[in-house]
Design a protein around this motif. Sequence first.
Motif, short mmCIF file in Angstrom:
data_model
loop_
_atom_site.label_atom_id
_atom_site.label_comp_id
_atom_site.label_asym_id
_atom_site.label_seq_id
_atom_site.Cartn_x
_atom_site.Cartn_y
_atom_site.Cartn_z
N ARG A 71 0.84 -1.20 0.00
CA ARG A 71 0.00 0.00 0.00
C ARG A 71 0.87 1.24 0.00
O ARG A 71 1.92 1.26 0.64
CB ARG A 71 -0.93 0.00 1.22
CG ARG A 71 -1.96 1.14 1.19
CD ARG A 71 -2.94 1.03 2.34
NE ARG A 71 -2.24 1.13 3.62
CZ ARG A 71 -2.89 1.17 4.79
NH1 ARG A 71 -4.21 1.05 4.84
NH2 ARG A 71 -2.21 1.27 5.91
N GLU A 72 0.42 2.31 -0.69
CA GLU A 72 1.18 3.54 -0.81
C GLU A 72 0.27 4.73 -0.53
O GLU A 72 -0.84 4.81 -1.06
CB GLU A 72 1.77 3.66 -2.22
CG GLU A 72 2.57 4.94 -2.43
CD GLU A 72 3.14 5.02 -3.83
OE1 GLU A 72 3.74 6.06 -4.15
OE2 GLU A 72 2.96 4.05 -4.60
N ARG A 73 0.70 5.64 0.35
CA ARG A 73 -0.11 6.82 0.67
C ARG A 73 0.83 7.97 1.07
O ARG A 73 1.74 7.79 1.88
CB ARG A 73 -1.07 6.52 1.82
CG ARG A 73 -2.00 7.71 2.12
CD ARG A 73 -2.97 7.40 3.24
NE ARG A 73 -2.26 7.23 4.52
CZ ARG A 73 -2.89 7.15 5.69
NH1 ARG A 73 -4.21 7.15 5.77
NH2 ARG A 73 -2.18 7.00 6.80
N ASP A 74 0.59 9.17 0.52
CA ASP A 74 1.33 10.38 0.88
C ASP A 74 0.53 11.17 1.91
O ASP A 74 -0.68 11.39 1.73
CB ASP A 74 1.57 11.25 -0.35
CG ASP A 74 2.52 10.58 -1.33
OD1 ASP A 74 3.34 9.79 -0.85
OD2 ASP A 74 2.44 10.86 -2.54
N MET A 75 1.19 11.62 2.98
CA MET A 75 0.49 12.39 4.02
C MET A 75 1.32 13.62 4.38
O MET A 75 2.49 13.51 4.75
CB MET A 75 0.27 11.53 5.27
CG MET A 75 -0.50 12.27 6.38
SD MET A 75 -0.96 11.16 7.73
CE MET A 75 0.65 10.64 8.29
N TYR A 76 0.73 14.82 4.23
CA TYR A 76 1.41 16.07 4.56
C TYR A 76 1.45 16.26 6.06
O TYR A 76 0.43 16.11 6.74
CB TYR A 76 0.69 17.24 3.88
CG TYR A 76 1.19 18.60 4.32
CD1 TYR A 76 2.38 19.10 3.81
CD2 TYR A 76 0.48 19.35 5.24
CE1 TYR A 76 2.86 20.34 4.20
CE2 TYR A 76 0.96 20.59 5.65
CZ TYR A 76 2.15 21.07 5.13
OH TYR A 76 2.62 22.29 5.54
N LEU A 77 2.59 16.59 6.59
CA LEU A 77 2.72 16.81 8.03
C LEU A 77 2.65 18.31 8.34
O LEU A 77 1.62 18.80 8.79
CB LEU A 77 4.03 16.21 8.54
CG LEU A 77 4.13 14.67 8.43
CD1 LEU A 77 5.49 14.19 8.90
CD2 LEU A 77 3.01 14.00 9.23
N TYR A 78 3.73 19.06 8.14
CA TYR A 78 3.71 20.50 8.42
C TYR A 78 4.92 21.14 7.76
O TYR A 78 5.85 20.47 7.31
CB TYR A 78 3.73 20.78 9.93
CG TYR A 78 4.94 20.25 10.64
CD1 TYR A 78 6.10 21.01 10.75
CD2 TYR A 78 4.92 18.97 11.19
CE1 TYR A 78 7.22 20.51 11.39
CE2 TYR A 78 6.04 18.46 11.84
CZ TYR A 78 7.18 19.24 11.94
OH TYR A 78 8.27 18.74 12.57
#
Length: 266
Positions: free
Chosen positions: A226-233
């Motif tokens: 599974r692949e997912r991009d998540m913006y932090l800060y």
Amino acid sequence: MKIRYILCLALALVLISMSSVFASPIIFDDAKLLKENEKQQVQAELQKVADTHQVDIAIVTLSSLPKNVSLGDYANKLLDQVNRGANGNMVFLLNMDTRDFYVATDNKLRNVVYETEGVAYMSEAFLPKLKSKDYTGTFVLVAQKTGELCDYYAKNGKPWRQEVGKTSANAEDEGMGLPLQLLIALALAGVVTFLVRSSLISSMNNVHAVSDADAYFDDSSFQLSRERDMYLYTDIKREPKSQATKSSGVTTTSSDSRHGGGGGKF
């Protein structure tokens, strides 16, 4: 102020003329910075340069100058009256009112104390003394640094110039000492190590060199499910730029076809 300037110039020229007759080092201390014993100490250093290098150095201090008179031009006028050094002449001038210094050289010495670079080399040494009001130490260093530049020119046939890794006129031989020998030894050791290692590797029949890194990759060792991009800060920091400060070294020159040198603030 104008009358005082004319009187100071006249007195300085008279002193220089008298010193030319008696061949003693020239010190015209209008600002009264030196005691008699300190003056003798400075004269001894000036005499060393005169005896060793045939270079004449005059020390002149002034309490003030008219605002429309350039310290460099004033130094050049005094220098025109100094013609005792077979290999060159110099005037080191202080104006205590505006806290300016100036080093004037004639055409012979400007090839040794190379323009503003040579003056900057000298000022790096004497400015700390000058700022701390150690005038005896200042004038002694002027003589000593002039002697160093003369030594460099006599040894190398060219004036000292600021170069990467060379911060002293005495640094010509430093690169041929222990650091260079150490570098040569390390280089030789590296070559021997490489040759021995290559020989050992070539003698091993179960080891082969691989030029492509893909040969070491195993396709079955990793599987992405599974692949997912998540913006932090985002973290932003702003700092004010530091204000550039004006150098206290050589910032001005009145050099022309007959005079070299430069000066600045202290």
